[in-house]
Design a protein around this motif. Structure first.
Motif, PDB file in Angstrom:
ATOM      1  N   VAL A  82      12.220  -0.876  -1.748  1.00  0.00           N
ATOM      2  CA  VAL A  82      12.312  -2.380  -2.138  1.00  0.00           C
ATOM      3  C   VAL A  82      12.401  -2.576  -3.428  1.00  0.00           C
ATOM      4  O   VAL A  82      11.824  -1.992  -4.260  1.00  0.00           O
ATOM      5  CB  VAL A  82      11.026  -3.143  -1.431  1.00  0.00           C
ATOM      6  CG1 VAL A  82      11.211  -4.681  -1.724  1.00  0.00           C
ATOM      7  CG2 VAL A  82      11.042  -2.833  -0.045  1.00  0.00           C
ATOM      8  N   LYS A  83      13.395  -3.615  -3.776  1.00  0.00           N
ATOM      9  CA  LYS A  83      13.407  -4.059  -5.297  1.00  0.00           C
ATOM     10  C   LYS A  83      12.250  -4.501  -5.686  1.00  0.00           C
ATOM     11  O   LYS A  83      11.758  -5.487  -5.216  1.00  0.00           O
ATOM     12  CB  LYS A  83      14.528  -4.850  -5.402  1.00  0.00           C
ATOM     13  CG  LYS A  83      15.822  -4.224  -5.141  1.00  0.00           C
ATOM     14  CD  LYS A  83      16.971  -5.068  -5.251  1.00  0.00           C
ATOM     15  CE  LYS A  83      18.442  -4.375  -4.990  1.00  0.00           C
ATOM     16  NZ  LYS A  83      19.621  -5.213  -5.021  1.00  0.00           N
TER      17      LYS A  83
ATOM     18  N   TYR B  74       5.364  -2.269 -10.959  1.00  0.00           N
ATOM     19  CA  TYR B  74       5.572  -0.929 -11.343  1.00  0.00           C
ATOM     20  C   TYR B  74       4.172  -0.623 -12.331  1.00  0.00           C
ATOM     21  O   TYR B  74       3.665   0.311 -12.507  1.00  0.00           O
ATOM     22  CB  TYR B  74       6.792  -0.932 -12.350  1.00  0.00           C
ATOM     23  CG  TYR B  74       7.908  -0.478 -11.433  1.00  0.00           C
ATOM     24  CD1 TYR B  74       8.329   0.862 -10.957  1.00  0.00           C
ATOM     25  CD2 TYR B  74       9.088  -1.538 -11.278  1.00  0.00           C
ATOM     26  CE1 TYR B  74       9.312   1.054 -10.425  1.00  0.00           C
ATOM     27  CE2 TYR B  74      10.175  -1.063 -10.588  1.00  0.00           C
ATOM     28  CZ  TYR B  74      10.048   0.314  -9.912  1.00  0.00           C
ATOM     29  OH  TYR B  74      11.457   0.458  -9.377  1.00  0.00           O
ATOM     30  N   PHE B  75       3.790  -1.760 -12.902  1.00  0.00           N
ATOM     31  CA  PHE B  75       2.555  -1.568 -13.728  1.00  0.00           C
ATOM     32  C   PHE B  75       1.288  -1.165 -12.939  1.00  0.00           C
ATOM     33  O   PHE B  75       0.453  -0.288 -13.031  1.00  0.00           O
ATOM     34  CB  PHE B  75       2.138  -2.850 -14.275  1.00  0.00           C
ATOM     35  CG  PHE B  75       3.142  -2.978 -15.719  1.00  0.00           C
ATOM     36  CD1 PHE B  75       4.130  -1.847 -16.135  1.00  0.00           C
ATOM     37  CD2 PHE B  75       2.949  -4.056 -16.577  1.00  0.00           C
ATOM     38  CE1 PHE B  75       5.021  -2.198 -17.151  1.00  0.00           C
ATOM     39  CE2 PHE B  75       3.883  -4.303 -17.561  1.00  0.00           C
ATOM     40  CZ  PHE B  75       4.970  -3.144 -17.869  1.00  0.00           C
TER      41      PHE B  75
ATOM     42  N   ASN C 181       0.887  -1.481  -0.082  1.00  0.00           N
ATOM     43  CA  ASN C 181      -0.120   0.003  -0.057  1.00  0.00           C
ATOM     44  C   ASN C 181       0.951   1.279  -0.019  1.00  0.00           C
ATOM     45  O   ASN C 181       0.295   2.564  -0.339  1.00  0.00           O
ATOM     46  CB  ASN C 181      -0.926   0.055   1.102  1.00  0.00           C
ATOM     47  CG  ASN C 181      -1.960  -1.037   1.068  1.00  0.00           C
ATOM     48  OD1 ASN C 181      -2.195  -1.485   0.125  1.00  0.00           O
ATOM     49  ND2 ASN C 181      -2.501  -1.422   2.255  1.00  0.00           N
ATOM     50  N   ASN C 182       2.156   1.149   0.241  1.00  0.00           N
ATOM     51  CA  ASN C 182       3.139   2.342   0.315  1.00  0.00           C
ATOM     52  C   ASN C 182       3.906   2.242  -0.826  1.00  0.00           C
ATOM     53  O   ASN C 182       5.163   2.701  -0.658  1.00  0.00           O
ATOM     54  CB  ASN C 182       3.802   2.085   1.679  1.00  0.00           C
ATOM     55  CG  ASN C 182       4.417   3.709   2.019  1.00  0.00           C
ATOM     56  OD1 ASN C 182       3.661   4.601   1.952  1.00  0.00           O
ATOM     57  ND2 ASN C 182       5.652   3.694   2.594  1.00  0.00           N
ATOM     58  N   SER C 183       3.580   1.637  -2.000  1.00  0.00           N
ATOM     59  CA  SER C 183       4.371   1.509  -3.053  1.00  0.00           C
ATOM     60  C   SER C 183       5.769   0.884  -3.015  1.00  0.00           C
ATOM     61  O   SER C 183       6.749   1.251  -3.500  1.00  0.00           O
ATOM     62  CB  SER C 183       4.614   2.870  -3.633  1.00  0.00           C
ATOM     63  OG  SER C 183       3.403   3.509  -4.223  1.00  0.00           O
TER      64      SER C 183
ATOM     65  N   ARG D 290       9.358   6.895  -5.096  1.00  0.00           N
ATOM     66  CA  ARG D 290       8.465   5.837  -5.899  1.00  0.00           C
ATOM     67  C   ARG D 290       6.806   6.328  -5.428  1.00  0.00           C
ATOM     68  O   ARG D 290       6.071   6.057  -6.375  1.00  0.00           O
ATOM     69  CB  ARG D 290       8.816   4.538  -5.415  1.00  0.00           C
ATOM     70  CG  ARG D 290       7.870   3.611  -6.314  1.00  0.00           C
ATOM     71  CD  ARG D 290       8.158   2.121  -5.776  1.00  0.00           C
ATOM     72  NE  ARG D 290       9.563   1.649  -6.187  1.00  0.00           N
ATOM     73  CZ  ARG D 290      10.313   0.688  -5.541  1.00  0.00           C
ATOM     74  NH1 ARG D 290       9.629   0.215  -4.494  1.00  0.00           N
ATOM     75  NH2 ARG D 290      11.733   0.406  -5.511  1.00  0.00           N
ATOM     76  N   ARG D 291       6.533   6.778  -4.393  1.00  0.00           N
ATOM     77  CA  ARG D 291       5.129   7.008  -3.701  1.00  0.00           C
ATOM     78  C   ARG D 291       4.749   8.283  -4.570  1.00  0.00           C
ATOM     79  O   ARG D 291       3.617   8.602  -4.721  1.00  0.00           O
ATOM     80  CB  ARG D 291       5.332   7.342  -2.310  1.00  0.00           C
ATOM     81  CG  ARG D 291       5.589   6.147  -1.614  1.00  0.00           C
ATOM     82  CD  ARG D 291       5.697   6.303  -0.053  1.00  0.00           C
ATOM     83  NE  ARG D 291       7.173   7.092   0.050  1.00  0.00           N
ATOM     84  CZ  ARG D 291       7.550   7.140   1.194  1.00  0.00           C
ATOM     85  NH1 ARG D 291       6.994   6.919   2.339  1.00  0.00           N
ATOM     86  NH2 ARG D 291       8.820   7.745   1.272  1.00  0.00           N
TER      87      ARG D 291
END
Length: 280
Positions: A54-55, A61-62, A42-44, A264-265
């Motif tokens: 995180v990897k 990503y989609f 939920n946190n991307s 990322r978020r």
């Protein structure tokens, strides 16, 4: 002293009935912070305690980028051949088959077209789980075809790189993908269609030396390893200790090789803002 003694009224569970905590329920970051995997998703896939990214792969990503995770995948059935009949510990064909079975991926990149905040976007995303995200003939061809789709439909192109470099099992065929993808990107530039390159952890080797660094905007995630050769190889070659944080995205930004670093978020909204600016 009943606190310290098991009584008849206490809970008694036989060894056979005891259950272990399911695997994959918690994630532990390199700094030692622990987070529930549902909260992490939920946190991307960013740990809120230490901002560790995180990897993740193309599937995640989609999910993050495409509206309601709706997209059309391109060239789904393309699989690597074995032009050199390469044999290491086992034949290359066997390794490809085993990796496909293990990862449920056909190769180290997936390409798709969909909408991001109602903006049409073509995305090519690499998967490190497939032989270290190595760049082989299929990777180069799928990226080239994704660029062709952008050109034909005049849609912006996003490349998400995550790779250990060229795939040694394809030797010169792999290295040729650097020239092919770079030439395709030149056509994208000529047509004035935006190309954004996102470098994630790690982005190295021939990928860095070609399409990963050719974006109209080169951006990266925090803490990503970005470089050509690895730190150990460079250290042993020059015989000197490397600067602190060498080849991190922050170091690369400071030395002028990136335009900005993005959490990322915020990725989806920041990309939308950037593309709207370019469109206007």
């Amino acid at each position: 002293m009943a606190w310290f003694k098991r009584t008849d009224k206490g809970i008694k569970t036989s060894t056979e009935e005891k259950k272990d905590t399911p695997d994959g329920l918690w994630y532990k970051t390199p700094q030692g912070n622990i987070i529930h995997t549902r909260e992490l998703k939920n946190n991307s896939y960013v740990c809120p305690d230490d901002e560790y990214h995180v990897k993740i792969g193309s599937k995640e990503y989609f999910e993050i980028l495409f509206d309601e995770n709706k997209f059309t995948e391109l060239d789904t059935n393309m699989v690597s051949g074995d032009p050199l009949k390469f044999v290491d510990t086992k034949p290359y064909n066997s390794r490809i088959e085993a990796t496909i079975s293990k990862t449920e991926l056909k190769d180290a990149v997936r390409t798709a077209v969909g909408k991001m905040n109602n903006l049409e976007l073509v995305v090519a995303c690499m998967d490190f789980n497939f032989i270290g995200g190595s760049m082989g003939s299929v990777v180069g061809e799928k990226i080239s075809r994704a660029i062709d789709h952008s050109l034909k439909n005049k849609i912006p192109f996003l490349m998400i790189s995550k790779s250990g470099g060229a795939r040694m099992m394809e030797a010169g065929f792999s290295l040729m993908q650097m020239a092919k993808t770079s030439a395709k990107l030149a056509l994208l530039d000529k047509a004035a269609i935006p190309y954004i390159s996102l470098l994630t952890d790690p982005t190295t080797g021939g990928v860095t030396a070609s399409y990963a660094m050719l974006g109209d905007f080169n951006i990266a995630e925090p803490g990503a390893l970005i470089g050509f050769a690895g730190p150990r190889v460079i250290r042993e070659t020059i015989g000197k200790d490397l600067p602190k944080g060498f080849q991190s995205s922050e170091f690369v930004l400071e030395h002028g090789f990136l335009d900005f670093i993005i959490d990322r978020r915020q990725l989806k909204n920041r990309l939308t803002t950037l593309l709207n600016l370019l469109k206007n």
